[in-house]
Design a protein around this motif. Structure first.
Motif, PDB file in Angstrom:
ATOM      1  N   ALA A 363       9.855  20.795 -16.208  1.00 15.81           N
ATOM      2  CA  ALA A 363       8.941  19.756 -16.408  1.00 15.81           C
ATOM      3  C   ALA A 363       7.846  19.884 -17.338  1.00 15.81           C
ATOM      4  O   ALA A 363       7.650  19.322 -18.198  1.00 15.81           O
ATOM      5  CB  ALA A 363       8.490  19.267 -15.247  1.00 15.81           C
ATOM      6  N   ILE A 364       7.202  21.056 -17.097  1.00 18.10           N
ATOM      7  CA  ILE A 364       6.179  21.288 -18.208  1.00 18.10           C
ATOM      8  C   ILE A 364       6.820  21.656 -19.524  1.00 18.10           C
ATOM      9  O   ILE A 364       6.242  21.130 -20.546  1.00 18.10           O
ATOM     10  CB  ILE A 364       5.442  22.895 -17.750  1.00 18.10           C
ATOM     11  CG1 ILE A 364       4.829  22.798 -16.219  1.00 18.10           C
ATOM     12  CG2 ILE A 364       4.570  23.311 -18.977  1.00 18.10           C
ATOM     13  CD1 ILE A 364       4.259  24.089 -15.915  1.00 18.10           C
ATOM     14  N   LYS A 365       7.998  22.174 -19.567  1.00 21.67           N
ATOM     15  CA  LYS A 365       8.476  22.292 -21.195  1.00 21.67           C
ATOM     16  C   LYS A 365       9.044  21.111 -21.697  1.00 21.67           C
ATOM     17  O   LYS A 365       8.751  20.723 -22.867  1.00 21.67           O
ATOM     18  CB  LYS A 365       9.664  23.370 -20.969  1.00 21.67           C
ATOM     19  CG  LYS A 365       9.173  24.856 -20.919  1.00 21.67           C
ATOM     20  CD  LYS A 365      10.513  25.524 -21.031  1.00 21.67           C
ATOM     21  CE  LYS A 365      11.373  25.780 -19.918  1.00 21.67           C
ATOM     22  NZ  LYS A 365      12.244  26.604 -19.775  1.00 21.67           N
ATOM     23  N   ARG A 366       9.420  19.916 -20.971  1.00 20.10           N
ATOM     24  CA  ARG A 366       9.763  18.647 -21.475  1.00 20.10           C
ATOM     25  C   ARG A 366       8.461  17.881 -22.068  1.00 20.10           C
ATOM     26  O   ARG A 366       8.494  17.569 -23.143  1.00 20.10           O
ATOM     27  CB  ARG A 366      10.128  17.776 -20.350  1.00 20.10           C
ATOM     28  CG  ARG A 366      11.760  18.132 -19.849  1.00 20.10           C
ATOM     29  CD  ARG A 366      11.994  17.119 -18.941  1.00 20.10           C
ATOM     30  NE  ARG A 366      12.064  15.733 -19.568  1.00 20.10           N
ATOM     31  CZ  ARG A 366      12.326  14.446 -18.970  1.00 20.10           C
ATOM     32  NH1 ARG A 366      12.430  14.749 -17.646  1.00 20.10           N
ATOM     33  NH2 ARG A 366      12.437  13.627 -19.778  1.00 20.10           N
ATOM     34  N   ILE A 367       7.182  18.136 -21.342  1.00 17.60           N
ATOM     35  CA  ILE A 367       6.064  17.559 -21.938  1.00 17.60           C
ATOM     36  C   ILE A 367       5.542  18.275 -23.050  1.00 17.60           C
ATOM     37  O   ILE A 367       5.034  17.597 -24.084  1.00 17.60           O
ATOM     38  CB  ILE A 367       4.997  17.403 -20.877  1.00 17.60           C
ATOM     39  CG1 ILE A 367       5.404  16.480 -19.599  1.00 17.60           C
ATOM     40  CG2 ILE A 367       3.726  17.305 -21.240  1.00 17.60           C
ATOM     41  CD1 ILE A 367       4.246  16.594 -18.497  1.00 17.60           C
ATOM     42  N   LEU A 368       5.561  19.374 -22.860  1.00 19.03           N
ATOM     43  CA  LEU A 368       5.141  20.395 -24.322  1.00 19.03           C
ATOM     44  C   LEU A 368       5.628  20.328 -25.443  1.00 19.03           C
ATOM     45  O   LEU A 368       5.311  20.205 -26.514  1.00 19.03           O
ATOM     46  CB  LEU A 368       4.825  21.674 -23.790  1.00 19.03           C
ATOM     47  CG  LEU A 368       4.131  22.120 -22.755  1.00 19.03           C
ATOM     48  CD1 LEU A 368       3.911  23.716 -22.438  1.00 19.03           C
ATOM     49  CD2 LEU A 368       2.361  21.718 -22.839  1.00 19.03           C
ATOM     50  N   ASN A 369       7.075  20.021 -25.215  1.00 17.09           N
ATOM     51  CA  ASN A 369       8.172  19.731 -26.437  1.00 17.09           C
ATOM     52  C   ASN A 369       8.197  18.561 -26.776  1.00 17.09           C
ATOM     53  O   ASN A 369       8.840  18.398 -28.098  1.00 17.09           O
ATOM     54  CB  ASN A 369       9.304  20.373 -26.160  1.00 17.09           C
ATOM     55  CG  ASN A 369       9.680  21.743 -25.905  1.00 17.09           C
ATOM     56  OD1 ASN A 369       8.903  22.515 -26.709  1.00 17.09           O
ATOM     57  ND2 ASN A 369      10.191  22.491 -25.065  1.00 17.09           N
ATOM     58  N   ASP A 370       7.697  17.475 -26.361  1.00 18.16           N
ATOM     59  CA  ASP A 370       7.904  16.067 -26.598  1.00 18.16           C
ATOM     60  C   ASP A 370       6.239  15.340 -26.766  1.00 18.16           C
ATOM     61  O   ASP A 370       5.901  15.008 -25.650  1.00 18.16           O
ATOM     62  CB  ASP A 370       8.667  15.588 -25.594  1.00 18.16           C
ATOM     63  CG  ASP A 370       9.446  14.091 -26.312  1.00 18.16           C
ATOM     64  OD1 ASP A 370       8.621  13.522 -27.187  1.00 18.16           O
ATOM     65  OD2 ASP A 370      10.300  13.704 -26.046  1.00 18.16           O
ATOM     66  N   ASP A 371       5.958  15.261 -27.946  1.00 16.89           N
ATOM     67  CA  ASP A 371       4.549  14.378 -27.922  1.00 16.89           C
ATOM     68  C   ASP A 371       4.840  12.999 -27.581  1.00 16.89           C
ATOM     69  O   ASP A 371       3.752  12.332 -27.137  1.00 16.89           O
ATOM     70  CB  ASP A 371       3.984  14.508 -29.381  1.00 16.89           C
ATOM     71  CG  ASP A 371       3.660  16.262 -29.868  1.00 16.89           C
ATOM     72  OD1 ASP A 371       3.377  16.852 -28.875  1.00 16.89           O
ATOM     73  OD2 ASP A 371       3.600  16.447 -30.949  1.00 16.89           O
ATOM     74  N   ILE A 372       5.747  12.394 -28.120  1.00 14.27           N
ATOM     75  CA  ILE A 372       6.140  10.978 -27.718  1.00 14.27           C
ATOM     76  C   ILE A 372       6.131  10.653 -26.340  1.00 14.27           C
ATOM     77  O   ILE A 372       5.408   9.768 -25.688  1.00 14.27           O
ATOM     78  CB  ILE A 372       7.295  10.550 -28.286  1.00 14.27           C
ATOM     79  CG1 ILE A 372       7.109  10.629 -30.136  1.00 14.27           C
ATOM     80  CG2 ILE A 372       7.713   8.973 -27.903  1.00 14.27           C
ATOM     81  CD1 ILE A 372       8.444  10.180 -30.841  1.00 14.27           C
ATOM     82  N   LEU A 373       6.875  11.539 -25.649  1.00 10.49           N
ATOM     83  CA  LEU A 373       6.980  11.613 -24.106  1.00 10.49           C
ATOM     84  C   LEU A 373       5.498  11.721 -23.529  1.00 10.49           C
ATOM     85  O   LEU A 373       5.260  10.878 -22.551  1.00 10.49           O
ATOM     86  CB  LEU A 373       7.912  12.533 -23.476  1.00 10.49           C
ATOM     87  CG  LEU A 373       7.966  12.511 -22.055  1.00 10.49           C
ATOM     88  CD1 LEU A 373       8.519  11.352 -21.416  1.00 10.49           C
ATOM     89  CD2 LEU A 373       8.702  14.061 -21.772  1.00 10.49           C
ATOM     90  N   SER A 374       4.744  12.813 -23.743  1.00 11.44           N
ATOM     91  CA  SER A 374       3.551  12.928 -23.380  1.00 11.44           C
ATOM     92  C   SER A 374       2.498  11.891 -23.486  1.00 11.44           C
ATOM     93  O   SER A 374       1.927  11.402 -22.602  1.00 11.44           O
ATOM     94  CB  SER A 374       3.084  14.215 -24.134  1.00 11.44           C
ATOM     95  OG  SER A 374       1.758  14.423 -23.758  1.00 11.44           O
ATOM     96  N   ALA A 375       2.447  11.325 -24.723  1.00 10.77           N
ATOM     97  CA  ALA A 375       1.638  10.082 -24.980  1.00 10.77           C
ATOM     98  C   ALA A 375       1.974   8.892 -24.084  1.00 10.77           C
ATOM     99  O   ALA A 375       1.282   8.118 -23.659  1.00 10.77           O
ATOM    100  CB  ALA A 375       1.753   9.589 -26.273  1.00 10.77           C
ATOM    101  N   LYS A 376       3.465   8.682 -23.865  1.00  3.86           N
ATOM    102  CA  LYS A 376       3.697   7.666 -23.017  1.00  3.86           C
ATOM    103  C   LYS A 376       3.322   7.835 -21.453  1.00  3.86           C
ATOM    104  O   LYS A 376       2.926   6.878 -20.811  1.00  3.86           O
ATOM    105  CB  LYS A 376       5.305   7.481 -22.950  1.00  3.86           C
ATOM    106  CG  LYS A 376       5.872   6.305 -22.181  1.00  3.86           C
ATOM    107  CD  LYS A 376       7.376   6.198 -22.336  1.00  3.86           C
ATOM    108  CE  LYS A 376       8.233   5.174 -21.523  1.00  3.86           C
ATOM    109  NZ  LYS A 376       9.456   4.736 -21.680  1.00  3.86           N
ATOM    110  N   LEU A 377       3.637   8.985 -21.093  1.00  5.41           N
ATOM    111  CA  LEU A 377       3.037   9.513 -19.742  1.00  5.41           C
ATOM    112  C   LEU A 377       1.651   9.283 -19.691  1.00  5.41           C
ATOM    113  O   LEU A 377       1.335   8.934 -18.236  1.00  5.41           O
ATOM    114  CB  LEU A 377       3.612  10.908 -19.409  1.00  5.41           C
ATOM    115  CG  LEU A 377       4.956  11.046 -19.117  1.00  5.41           C
ATOM    116  CD1 LEU A 377       5.213  12.782 -19.264  1.00  5.41           C
ATOM    117  CD2 LEU A 377       5.756  10.323 -18.377  1.00  5.41           C
ATOM    118  N   GLY A 378       0.880   9.613 -20.524  1.00  3.95           N
ATOM    119  CA  GLY A 378      -0.369   9.411 -20.583  1.00  3.95           C
ATOM    120  C   GLY A 378      -0.870   8.046 -20.447  1.00  3.95           C
ATOM    121  O   GLY A 378      -1.883   7.539 -19.696  1.00  3.95           O
ATOM    122  N   ASP A 379      -0.292   7.128 -21.106  1.00  2.00           N
ATOM    123  CA  ASP A 379      -0.534   5.496 -21.251  1.00  2.00           C
ATOM    124  C   ASP A 379      -0.320   5.010 -19.848  1.00  2.00           C
ATOM    125  O   ASP A 379      -0.830   4.005 -19.438  1.00  2.00           O
ATOM    126  CB  ASP A 379       0.055   4.885 -22.379  1.00  2.00           C
ATOM    127  CG  ASP A 379      -0.440   5.402 -23.774  1.00  2.00           C
ATOM    128  OD1 ASP A 379      -1.470   5.696 -23.779  1.00  2.00           O
ATOM    129  OD2 ASP A 379       0.165   5.092 -24.571  1.00  2.00           O
TER     130      ASP A 379
END
Length: 404
Positions: A363-379
């Motif tokens: 799960a950590i790697k998914r977020i670290l490797n995908d800036d678009i996913l990270s931004a979506k989760l943050g929003d």
């Protein structure tokens, strides 16, 4: 109205944040708020500094309180057998000696003071005998209405050696409480493990809320480090899951080298040493930073790639989860206690099995490797925070129960 908030605490952390938000968001300016807290609490100074409205603080000391017990248990006893024997001896002796003393001293304390209302804030249940004694003493002092009990971690069964006296105390708590309020459905339902509360009708929960820090004040302090990092904010208690997280992070850096893990929190010396030894055992000294409690965490959270909550037990809410949501930082938690409930359908991050550190690592790697996913989760987290975890709403609900 004069309102007393009573607590006993020895760890800096979420309970302090809760109290500060209650004080700062209290709906009636004319109400006089008093915090009664043990003078040995390490977070008392931070509470005073962060509270913006007028607050009276009454510091108390009691003979042979939990702090003395912790010091003896941690410093002077060597083997685990000795510690267990001391623990049992202390628990047996505290009921016939300390419990009556607490009841008498706090009964006179409440008689001498002109408080109109009382809420006792307890870390869990049963947790502090002193906190429960204060609630019972309020009733013995003749104060009405009865006090409110608030607790923040899942309830546990009584031990075999104190089940009879604990059953009696539970009955006294039922008779001494106008309401019992906790922080999640999961935590509320955990109290049913104590049979005396099965028919208690005024048992409810209020989700924690925090004050939203202005984004502008955080952005001025950006660039605290040129290195990307994952963040854990928790006490150094074993239940918080440090070993689980270290195992997971060992897997993360196999694929992502340009990342470090930062852990901040309050803890006893032996607890910090245990985590430090784990870092050495897994040979991650250059990848994991162990820090002390940080009073101001907004900047740390805002700059983190992801907030990690790897708790293994007794995590009824997880206040850092909503702190991360408020800053738009993705969150990864375990499936312990009330944390899945807090995450809900927010899609602000991922929930992993507490028994599967590899799943947590992925799960950590998914977020670290995908800036678009990270931004979506943050929003998604920001939206969930605004809808469900507002400090003003939380405090208004507490005020209604306390003053009702």
């Amino acid at each position: 109205m004069k309102i007393c908030i009573f607590t006993e605490n020895y760890y800096k952390g979420g309970l302090d944040t809760f109290l500060v938000n209650i004080f700062n968001s209290w709906p009636e300016e004319k109400d006089e708020l008093t915090l009664c807290c043990n003078s040995s609490h390490a977070g008392l100074v931070d509470i005073k500094n962060k509270t913006k409205r007028p607050l009276r603080v009454k510091e108390y000391n009691q003979i042979f309180t939990g702090l003395i017990f912790k010091d003896i248990n941690n410093s002077f006893l060597g083997s685990s057998i000795q510690k267990k024997l001391f623990n049992i001896s202390y628990k047996i002796l505290e009921y016939p000696i300390l419990f009556p003393w607490y009841l008498i001293s706090f009964t006179f304390f409440f008689i001498r003071n002109d408080f109109d209302r009382l809420m006792v804030v307890n870390g869990g249940y049963p947790a502090s005998l002193l906190c429960r004694s204060a609630l019972i003493a309020w009733r013995l002092s003749g104060k009405r209405p009865l006090g409110v009990l608030n607790f923040h971690n899942s309830a546990t069964k009584a031990s075999w050696y104190n089940i009879l006296i604990e059953d009696l105390i539970d009955k006294c708590i039922v008779k001494s409480s106008s309401s019992i309020v906790t922080v999640s459905k999961n935590c509320r339902d955990s109290l049913r493990i104590r049979t005396n509360f099965l028919d208690f009708k005024n048992l409810t929960y209020i989700y924690n809320g925090i004050e939203k820090t202005q984004d502008k004040s955080i952005s001025k302090e950006k660039n605290i480090s040129t290195k990307n990092y994952c963040l854990m904010l928790a006490t150094y208690e074993r239940r918080k899951g440090h070993e689980y997280l270290i195992k997971a992070f060992k897997e993360v850096i196999k694929d992502i080298n340009d990342i470090e893990l930062r852990i901040y929190g309050h803890g006893q010396p032996h607890e910090k040493k245990y985590v430090s030894n784990l870092v050495k055992t897994y040979k991650l000294q250059d990848k994991i930073l162990l820090g002390d409690f940080e009073a101001k965490t907004e900047r740390l959270i805002a700059n983190a790639k992801v907030l990690l909550v790897p708790s293994q037990a007794y995590e009824s809410f997880g206040l850092t989860i909503i702190e991360a949501m408020s800053q738009g930082t993705p969150v990864i938690t375990t499936d312990v206690g009330g944390m899945p409930e807090v995450m809900g359908d927010s899609e602000a991050g991922f929930i992993c099995s507490k028994d599967d550190p590899l799943q947590f690592a992925n799960a950590i790697k998914r977020i670290l490797n995908d800036d678009i996913l990270s931004a979506k989760l943050g929003d998604n987290g920001r939206k969930a925070f605004k809808q469900r975890f507002n400090a003003t709403t939380m405090t208004a609900e507490y005020a209604k129960i306390i003053k009702g």
